[in-house]
Design a protein around this motif. Structure first.
Motif, mmCIF file in Angstrom:
data_model
loop_
_atom_site.group_PDB
_atom_site.id
_atom_site.type_symbol
_atom_site.label_atom_id
_atom_site.label_comp_id
_atom_site.label_asym_id
_atom_site.label_seq_id
_atom_site.Cartn_x
_atom_site.Cartn_y
_atom_site.Cartn_z
ATOM 1 N N ASP A 130 -10.479 1.301 11.643
ATOM 2 C CA ASP A 130 -10.189 -0.001 11.719
ATOM 3 C C ASP A 130 -9.534 -0.383 10.445
ATOM 4 O O ASP A 130 -9.643 -0.596 9.584
ATOM 5 N N HIS B 2 -8.979 -3.665 9.330
ATOM 6 C CA HIS B 2 -9.545 -4.712 8.399
ATOM 7 C C HIS B 2 -10.332 -3.582 7.431
ATOM 8 O O HIS B 2 -10.646 -3.557 5.620
ATOM 9 N N THR B 3 -11.100 -2.153 7.505
ATOM 10 C CA THR B 3 -11.787 -1.620 6.961
ATOM 11 C C THR B 3 -11.361 -0.980 5.535
ATOM 12 O O THR B 3 -11.283 -0.993 4.821
ATOM 13 N N ILE B 4 -9.881 -0.451 6.149
ATOM 14 C CA ILE B 4 -8.878 0.430 6.006
ATOM 15 C C ILE B 4 -8.270 -0.746 4.292
ATOM 16 O O ILE B 4 -8.916 -0.234 3.365
ATOM 17 N N ALA C 283 -9.661 -3.040 3.382
ATOM 18 C CA ALA C 283 -10.943 -2.939 2.225
ATOM 19 C C ALA C 283 -11.111 -2.685 0.916
ATOM 20 O O ALA C 283 -11.063 -2.201 -0.060
ATOM 21 N N ARG C 284 -10.916 -1.175 1.915
ATOM 22 C CA ARG C 284 -11.272 0.112 1.180
ATOM 23 C C ARG C 284 -9.681 -0.125 -0.399
ATOM 24 O O ARG C 284 -10.431 0.294 -0.731
ATOM 25 N N VAL D 64 -6.800 -8.195 8.806
ATOM 26 C CA VAL D 64 -6.545 -7.918 7.666
ATOM 27 C C VAL D 64 -5.633 -8.801 7.276
ATOM 28 O O VAL D 64 -3.867 -9.721 7.523
ATOM 29 N N SER E 58 -7.034 6.338 7.211
ATOM 30 C CA SER E 58 -8.294 6.216 7.171
ATOM 31 C C SER E 58 -8.981 7.509 6.052
ATOM 32 O O SER E 58 -9.307 7.224 5.111
ATOM 33 N N ILE F 9 -12.038 7.203 4.327
ATOM 34 C CA ILE F 9 -13.315 6.200 4.670
ATOM 35 C C ILE F 9 -13.424 7.408 5.461
ATOM 36 O O ILE F 9 -13.053 8.816 6.423
#
Ligand SMILES: [Mg+2]
Length: 266
Positions: free
Chosen positions: A29, A31-33, A35-36, A67, A261, A266
């Motif tokens: 993901d 977007h999550t990566i 953001a992290r 992203v 990730s 994550i």
């Protein structure tokens, strides 16, 4: 995993194919990566040997995966080639190009006059070659005559092939090989495993090599370039190189992760 690095890094230089995506499929993901990574206070720059896509095309692709990045965060081998030529030829001048829109527009943006017409005999300060899907004998002939007349010979990237749904097809490196055979001159190649792309990425983040971590999926390009530059590096196993190959590589990458990730925690 990034916590294992001491002293800690302040920015990541990410390869794209095999790290962020395989063909059109994102790896994890994104977007999550991202953001992290941002939440960790780390800067990010992306660096690819691919010289066919423009920065804007990459920004659109990343936006499609949720992203949002700025143009300065994307570094292609054509951009790094134009940047290198600008340093070597501050007075600019004419350049003969065997290549596509990416390299042509990046050189023009730096103020060079680009010649792609093989019938144009105007002397040039340099010849730049890369992938050219409209390659012709006449282009090779003109580039050969310029190089044999003493014009320095640059290549965007050394990749001899690239994967397509039909199989491996000729890449920039195959065109460089043809010119090398015709001229007996080895090109100065800008793309990985040369460290120019990663150096430009660190420079754009405002970081030193000691503050940056290169993340790539290929030992012979990403990891070799990082180690040549003296920058720490992480191999992700989501692309070309395997864990076994990484174990045999000397010196070993500083980190080995399943994918981005895992590396980002994550
Ligand atoms: Mg890759």
């Amino acid at each position: 995993m990034l916590d294992q690095l001491s002293p800690p890094v302040r920015g990541l230089i990410l390869d794209m194919d095999g790290v962020l995506w395989r063909d059109d499929t994102p790896i994890g993901d994104l977007h999550t990566i991202f953001a992290r990574i941002q939440a960790r206070g780390l800067q990010v720059a992306l660096a690819t040997n691919n010289a066919t896509k423009t920065v804007d095309e990459y920004l659109v692709r990343l936006r499609g995966f949720g992203v949002e990045l700025e143009p300065w965060q994307i570094i292609t081998s054509s951009l790094a080639t134009a940047h290198t030529l600008e340093k070597i030829f501050p007075q600019k001048g004419m350049v003969f190009v065997v290549g596509e829109n990416g390299i042509v527009s990046d050189l023009r943006e730096k103020g060079f006059t680009v010649i792609t017409d093989p019938n144009d005999e105007t002397p040039v300060v340099a010849v730049v070659a890369g992938i050219d899907r409209a390659l012709s004998y006449h282009k090779l002939r003109r580039a050969t005559l310029h190089i044999r007349a003493g014009a320095p010979f640059y290549g965007t990237n050394p990749d001899t092939t690239f994967p397509t749904p039909l199989g491996l097809v000729p890449g920039a490196g195959s065109i460089l090989a043809a010119l090398e055979a015709a001229t007996d001159v080895k090109p100065i190649v800008i793309g990985k495993p040369s460290p120019f792309l990663f150096e430009l990425a660190a420079e754009r983040m405002g970081l030193t090599k000691d503050e940056s971590l290169v993340v790539g999926d290929r030992l012979e390009t990403d990891i070799a370039a990082a180690q040549m530059m003296g920058c720490r590096c992480a191999l992700v196993l989501s692309g070309v190189s395997t864990h076994q190959q990484a174990e045999a590589w000397n010196p070993k990458p500083d980190l080995i992760a399943k994918d981005l990730s895992e590396l980002a925690g994550i």
